[in-house]
Design an enzyme around this catalytic site. Sequence first.
Site, PDB file in Angstrom:
ATOM      1  CG  HIS A   1      33.562   5.658 125.357  1.00 54.58           C
ATOM      2  ND1 HIS A   1      33.775   4.911 124.330  1.00 54.58           N
ATOM      3  CD2 HIS A   1      34.789   5.506 125.901  1.00 54.58           C
ATOM      4  CE1 HIS A   1      34.993   4.115 123.964  1.00 54.58           C
ATOM      5  NE2 HIS A   1      35.415   4.455 125.243  1.00 54.58           N
TER       6      HIS A   1
ATOM      7  CG  HIS B   1      37.419   7.225 122.374  1.00 51.81           C
ATOM      8  ND1 HIS B   1      37.607   8.021 123.578  1.00 51.81           N
ATOM      9  CD2 HIS B   1      37.849   5.751 122.700  1.00 51.81           C
ATOM     10  CE1 HIS B   1      37.766   7.017 124.549  1.00 51.81           C
ATOM     11  NE2 HIS B   1      37.749   5.935 123.957  1.00 51.81           N
TER      12      HIS B   1
ATOM     13  CG  ASP C   1      37.006   1.727 123.054  1.00 48.44           C
ATOM     14  OD1 ASP C   1      37.451   2.728 123.168  1.00 48.44           O
ATOM     15  OD2 ASP C   1      36.268   1.208 123.736  1.00 48.44           O
TER      16      ASP C   1
ATOM     17  NE  ARG D   1      38.935  -0.719 126.211  1.00 47.79           N
ATOM     18  CZ  ARG D   1      39.538   0.175 125.049  1.00 47.79           C
ATOM     19  NH1 ARG D   1      39.217   1.253 125.406  1.00 47.79           N
ATOM     20  NH2 ARG D   1      40.239  -0.356 124.146  1.00 47.79           N
TER      21      ARG D   1
HETATM   22  C1  SIN Z   1      38.017   3.987 127.531  1.00 46.03           C
HETATM   23  O1  SIN Z   1      38.130   5.024 126.872  1.00 46.03           O
HETATM   24  O2  SIN Z   1      37.986   2.918 127.009  1.00 46.03           O
HETATM   25  C2  SIN Z   1      38.147   4.436 128.855  1.00 46.03           C
HETATM   26  C3  SIN Z   1      37.010   4.996 129.578  1.00 46.03           C
HETATM   27  C4  SIN Z   1      37.059   5.257 130.872  1.00 46.03           C
HETATM   28  O3  SIN Z   1      38.136   5.148 131.711  1.00 46.03           O
HETATM   29  O4  SIN Z   1      36.245   5.879 131.573  1.00 46.03           O
END
Ligand code: SIN
Length: 274
Positions: free
Chosen positions: A249, A93, A95, A264
């Site tokens: 990612h 995805h 974000d 995050r």
């Molecule tokens: C995310 O998708 O923002 C998290 C990625 C992760 O936890 O490695």
Amino acid sequence: MDVMPMTGGLGAEIFGADVRDSAQFPEIYAAFAKYSVITLRKQSITPKDHLDFARRFGSINVNRFFKPVDGFPQIATVLKEKDQKEAVGEGWHTDHSYDQIPAMGSILHAIEIPPYGGDTLFVSMSAAYEALSDPMRGFLDGLTAVHSSRHAFGLNTINSEASKSGRLGNAEAAKQDASHPVVITHPLSKRRGLFVNPVFTTHIEGLLADESTVILNMIYEHCRQPEFQVRIRWEPGDITMWDNRATWHKAINDYHGFRRLMHRVTVDGVPLSH
Ligand code: SIN
């Protein structure tokens, strides 16, 4: 600081930097602009330092659905407890692609890491685009696609482990829909890249439903090639920042029985264009 490229497509590790030092920001920013994904090793920061670093890139984009860190509503908790099965962000995805103005990028700080596994994978969407044939690039260039938060975070998800455990919430706020070009010109680099993803993109506008499904699946299959990827292996204290307009990612969920905790912060972007 030492900036070490990690693959031929994207990603760099940065050693000897301190994200708290504003004098180092221009060099860190240049690495981010060049490599799209940067991992700053061995940082020792507080949540406030995390926010201060993010604000050097732009204003904070507060996530609507992730549980916030206590006392810091702008910081999202990305957590999997040792008895849980689902990881947040397991699907490929980008974000907040469901927002009219998608986020510029996210900054993930590793707090607690399992003894093995729990890596994060990234894809360069420009490398993937450039590897398509000329006729396919020409076909995709003028198209737009719709992205939505509804199916991913809405009321249909309230029985998921992530919702029931409180890691995700606010399902009634999942009402974002946005249309973006399938191929964007990156606002910083001006490089062309694909901007659709398997989690949030619902369909390509103007195509029949079957046509849209086939074309999106072809793009997704193409983008998953290892040649376009970098894999980040985490240590506690590491910070990885990625450019949402240039990457996909995915959190790798291969550490059952262990806890993984990340913080995050997401930074505002700009409208995207063809
Ligand atoms: C995310 O998708 O923002 C998290 C990625 C992760 O936890 O490695």
